[in-house]
Design a protein around this motif. Structure first.
Motif, PDB file in Angstrom:
ATOM      1  N   LEU A  17      48.844  23.677  -3.522  1.00  0.00           N
ATOM      2  CA  LEU A  17      47.903  24.438  -4.212  1.00  0.00           C
ATOM      3  C   LEU A  17      48.202  25.851  -4.248  1.00  0.00           C
ATOM      4  N   GLN A  55      41.361  29.234  -9.535  1.00  0.00           N
ATOM      5  CA  GLN A  55      41.832  27.848  -9.673  1.00  0.00           C
ATOM      6  C   GLN A  55      42.083  27.553  -8.173  1.00  0.00           C
ATOM      7  N   GLU A  59      40.052  23.984  -6.681  1.00  0.00           N
ATOM      8  CA  GLU A  59      40.654  22.943  -5.785  1.00  0.00           C
ATOM      9  C   GLU A  59      40.464  22.814  -4.375  1.00  0.00           C
TER      10      GLU A  59
END
Length: 255
Positions: A17, A55, A59
């Motif tokens: 990630l 983002q 996630e």
């Protein structure tokens, strides 16, 4: 009782990630017309900072919906699990806005035993350093270990800026023979964890600036504290070292 080893799958996902969010910032890096705003504290922020944090938050919420989140650009998310993710989407925004490739994306996981996972991803350099409690510290080159420097004479000591050092601190460390450089922010800690520098000094930090550093340095054989010598990311300052030089540096910085 020793803190439990972190789950390898969680560490692998954190690395994935952080890399994805950090690499997404490259579309803005050295881009013509990049807009730079100033936050209330005077520090810069860009669309890249906000997009990378958004983002990561999306996630993390999808994979770990009960975990809390602390980030630089958005409000905290309260934890229901006892765990908290700590995000700095671009650590070194000033470097980023100047086209200097030493900025990083930082991601850490904190649980009841402290920082369990830490990732420093350097998108413009294509380099990542990461660690999980009980799983070691790693870089793209393999296992990461701190240097074996036993003296400050000739040792490389990093800092994000010397503007927050006192004159006494600068003179004391220079008299000890250290080589001072401003290859700072998350990059400085990555250098220490991989043995390329002996120490990184941060007189003024927020928790998200140093979230990964306790586990990163510990698993690499080093040490992280604030400048009071406490093992915390909440102390408003940071010192990461190879361990052998930690107490001597603390004494000099307090002089």
């Amino acid at each position: 009782m020793n803190a439990p080893r972190v789950d390898q799958a969680t560490l692998d996902r954190a690395v994935e990630l952080a890399r994805a969010a950090g690499d997404a910032t490259l579309r803005w890096f050295r881009a013509a017309g990049l807009e730079i705003e100033r936050k209330d504290d005077g520090t810069p922020v860009t669309a890249a900072d906000r997009a990378a944090e958004r983002q990561l938050r999306e996630e993390l919420a999808a994979h770990y919906p009960d975990d809390g989140i602390l980030g630089e650009e958005e409000d905290p998310v309260v934890s229901r699990s006892g765990r908290r993710w700590i995000i700095d989407p671009i650590d070194g925004t000033k470097a980023f806005t100047c086209g200097v490739p030493l900025y990083s994306t930082l991601l850490a996981l904190e649980d009841a035993h402290g920082i369990a996972i830490g990732v420093v991803h350097l998108p413009a350099l294509g380099e990542t350093v990461w660690a999980g409690r009980g799983l070691g510290c790693w870089s793209d080159r393999g296992p990461a270990r701190v240097s074996d420097a036993a003296s400050l004479e000739g040792a490389y000591v990093m800092s994000s800026s010397f503007s927050t050092w006192t004159t006494d601190q600068l003179e004391a460390v220079e008299r000890a023979g250290a080589v001072l450089r401003t290859w700072g922010d998350g990059y400085g800690y990555a250098l220490v964890a991989t043995g390329r520098a002996a120490a990184m000094v941060d007189p003024v930090v927020a928790p998200y600036d140093v979230g990964p550093m306790p586990v990163l340095l510990d698993e690499a054989g080093g040490r992280f504290t604030d400048l009071a010598g406490d093992e915390t990311i909440e102390g408003g300052s940071g010192l990461g070292s190879n361990g052998r030089l930690h107490d001597p540096l603390l004494r000099l910085l307090r002089s």
